[in-house]
Design a protein around this motif. Sequence first.
Motif, PDB file in Angstrom:
ATOM      1  N   ALA A 224       1.774   6.040   5.971  1.00 22.58           N
ATOM      2  CA  ALA A 224       1.159   6.166   4.537  1.00 22.58           C
ATOM      3  C   ALA A 224       1.956   6.194   3.695  1.00 22.58           C
ATOM      4  O   ALA A 224       1.921   5.584   2.222  1.00 22.58           O
ATOM      5  N   TYR A 225       3.275   6.698   3.804  1.00 19.98           N
ATOM      6  CA  TYR A 225       4.399   6.833   2.496  1.00 19.98           C
ATOM      7  C   TYR A 225       5.420   6.114   2.666  1.00 19.98           C
ATOM      8  O   TYR A 225       6.340   5.972   1.616  1.00 19.98           O
ATOM      9  N   GLY A 226       6.151   5.728   3.650  1.00 17.56           N
ATOM     10  CA  GLY A 226       6.770   4.568   4.044  1.00 17.56           C
ATOM     11  C   GLY A 226       8.265   5.527   4.824  1.00 17.56           C
ATOM     12  O   GLY A 226       8.166   6.232   5.056  1.00 17.56           O
ATOM     13  N   PRO A 227       8.290   4.735   6.403  1.00 25.65           N
ATOM     14  CA  PRO A 227       8.724   4.866   7.303  1.00 25.65           C
ATOM     15  C   PRO A 227      10.839   5.398   6.767  1.00 25.65           C
ATOM     16  O   PRO A 227      10.758   6.554   7.518  1.00 25.65           O
TER      17      PRO A 227
ATOM     18  N   ARG B 112      10.633  18.110  -1.021  1.00 24.90           N
ATOM     19  CA  ARG B 112      10.199  18.080  -2.028  1.00 24.90           C
ATOM     20  C   ARG B 112       9.734  16.450  -2.924  1.00 24.90           C
ATOM     21  O   ARG B 112       8.233  16.396  -3.290  1.00 24.90           O
ATOM     22  N   ALA B 113       9.888  16.023  -2.666  1.00 27.29           N
ATOM     23  CA  ALA B 113      10.060  14.761  -2.759  1.00 27.29           C
ATOM     24  C   ALA B 113       8.306  14.250  -2.632  1.00 27.29           C
ATOM     25  O   ALA B 113       7.268  13.947  -2.992  1.00 27.29           O
ATOM     26  N   VAL B 114       8.312  14.413  -1.123  1.00 22.43           N
ATOM     27  CA  VAL B 114       6.840  14.178  -0.512  1.00 22.43           C
ATOM     28  C   VAL B 114       5.780  14.898  -0.655  1.00 22.43           C
ATOM     29  O   VAL B 114       4.509  14.800  -1.148  1.00 22.43           O
ATOM     30  N   VAL B 115       5.792  16.229  -1.051  1.00 20.60           N
ATOM     31  CA  VAL B 115       4.789  17.559  -2.216  1.00 20.60           C
ATOM     32  C   VAL B 115       4.636  16.635  -3.391  1.00 20.60           C
ATOM     33  O   VAL B 115       3.310  17.142  -3.800  1.00 20.60           O
ATOM     34  N   ARG B 116       5.900  16.403  -4.303  1.00 20.34           N
ATOM     35  CA  ARG B 116       5.457  15.906  -5.016  1.00 20.34           C
ATOM     36  C   ARG B 116       4.346  14.327  -5.211  1.00 20.34           C
ATOM     37  O   ARG B 116       3.119  13.906  -5.679  1.00 20.34           O
TER      38      ARG B 116
ATOM     39  N   LEU C 204       1.241  -0.695  -0.073  1.00 18.79           N
ATOM     40  CA  LEU C 204       0.059   0.383   0.113  1.00 18.79           C
ATOM     41  C   LEU C 204       0.430   1.285  -0.270  1.00 18.79           C
ATOM     42  O   LEU C 204       0.496   2.212   0.294  1.00 18.79           O
ATOM     43  N   LEU C 205       1.935   1.087  -0.018  1.00 17.07           N
ATOM     44  CA  LEU C 205       2.955   2.265  -0.089  1.00 17.07           C
ATOM     45  C   LEU C 205       3.219   2.495  -1.539  1.00 17.07           C
ATOM     46  O   LEU C 205       3.450   1.947  -1.956  1.00 17.07           O
ATOM     47  N   PRO C 206       3.543   3.869  -1.819  1.00 15.72           N
ATOM     48  CA  PRO C 206       3.788   3.877  -3.181  1.00 15.72           C
ATOM     49  C   PRO C 206       4.972   3.528  -4.014  1.00 15.72           C
ATOM     50  O   PRO C 206       6.142   3.822  -2.723  1.00 15.72           O
ATOM     51  N   PRO C 207       4.972   3.545  -5.203  1.00 14.87           N
ATOM     52  CA  PRO C 207       6.961   4.092  -5.247  1.00 14.87           C
ATOM     53  C   PRO C 207       7.718   5.325  -5.342  1.00 14.87           C
ATOM     54  O   PRO C 207       6.842   6.475  -5.393  1.00 14.87           O
TER      55      PRO C 207
END
Length: 443
Positions: free
Chosen positions: A293-296, A330-334, A106-109
């Motif tokens: 939600a996005y990765g530890p 910036r990666a998290v914003v994307r 469930l984590l995004p690439p």
Amino acid sequence: MLGEYPISGRRAAEISASVEEAVAGGRLEPGELLPPMRELAARLGVNPNTVAAAYRILRERGVIETDGRRGSRVRARPATTGREYIRVEVPEGVRDVAAGNPDPALLPPLAAAFAAAAGQGDRQPVLYGEAAVEPELDRITRADLDADGVPDGPVAVTSGSLDAIERVLAAHLKPGDAVAVEDPGWGGLLDLVPALGLRTVPVGVDDDGPLPDGVRAALAAGARALVVTDRAQNPTGAAVTATRARALRSVLREHPETLLVEDDHGHRIVDLPLHPLAGTTRHWALVRSAAKAYGPDLRLAVLTGDPVTVDRVRGRQQLGPGWVSRIVQRAVVRLWTDGAVDARAVAAAYGRRRDALVAALADRGVTAHGRSGMNVWILVPDETGAVARLLHAGWAVAPGARFRISAPPGIRVTVSALTEAETEPLADAIAAAVRPAAARGHV
């Protein structure tokens, strides 16, 4: 008392180091009583004030605690022996439902988001003296907080939720101050508080969050800060309801100088609304992490709060790491703007797995708690026995001791990667492991 271990040293720093090394090495056990200061001073041939200074250092470092005439003793769970070590080694062939990790599926690439962020960094390198917070991250964060009813306040970025909470506590409190914490609650926080030289005051929790009477008692007894998990509380899955939020705000209004810290642990992995307490007291902070939600490994959390608190956090941060990498920001914003995570779908997936296990346990006469998030909390009459029996049956669960101060024994099951086919066998194993029948409630 002290067994065969001799405390040594002539100066306060040497004496305190001798005790701390013994605690870290297991030669002084948790709960072990230390000699009275005058007795130890006579034994070492030093001034009693030197021993008093050594004991003060140990208290501030969270190694010992002093209870008036009862003397000083090694903390029951000293800061040098983190709760993360209270875990089950998972042998080959045993299913791990203890780790507390999100479902990797469930984590995004991340590759595309980081490539875009790195490309932006090549075009616009971040240099010393520039803003610590990526402007677009600031804007998106503030818009999300506004939508959730969180009061206006500046935004800071830290290396995860625990880093944020540590910085907020350190910005306002001094060693010896008391912090009201949820019990059961997040093991990392229960380690952090004594590591800062602060005292933990346990507050009971039910499915709707911290119990107002417990919070009132803790604050009336002198706790200077309160840490609350708004959603997906670890380990119980509690989520603060609108009714509970009103009750807690009423208590906090009686103690307006309390430092309030809220951890929105369920941000973007639960579908329950946020009911913030922020703004009820003079100093407050609310933290949201990207980890679940996005990765530890992103190691990023956003923080808002009253201007004084956030300014202190930023100021101290500048003297340490300076800032959290703007490339990561910036990666998290994307990831956020591209909709890399469907929060509703993630919440639904965890909800199905959690609800299925809770229902299967109920069918077997076992009461379990898991209102939100990725964990289920089960009270057991014999925690050590239950963990061992489950391990023998092929399931590794988290011992409740990692999450408790004075709450009853329990076990935590992380359902994030639990399959539908595994639910019934796991429920059978838990029911067999916790008999006689599990206790009701988790306060």
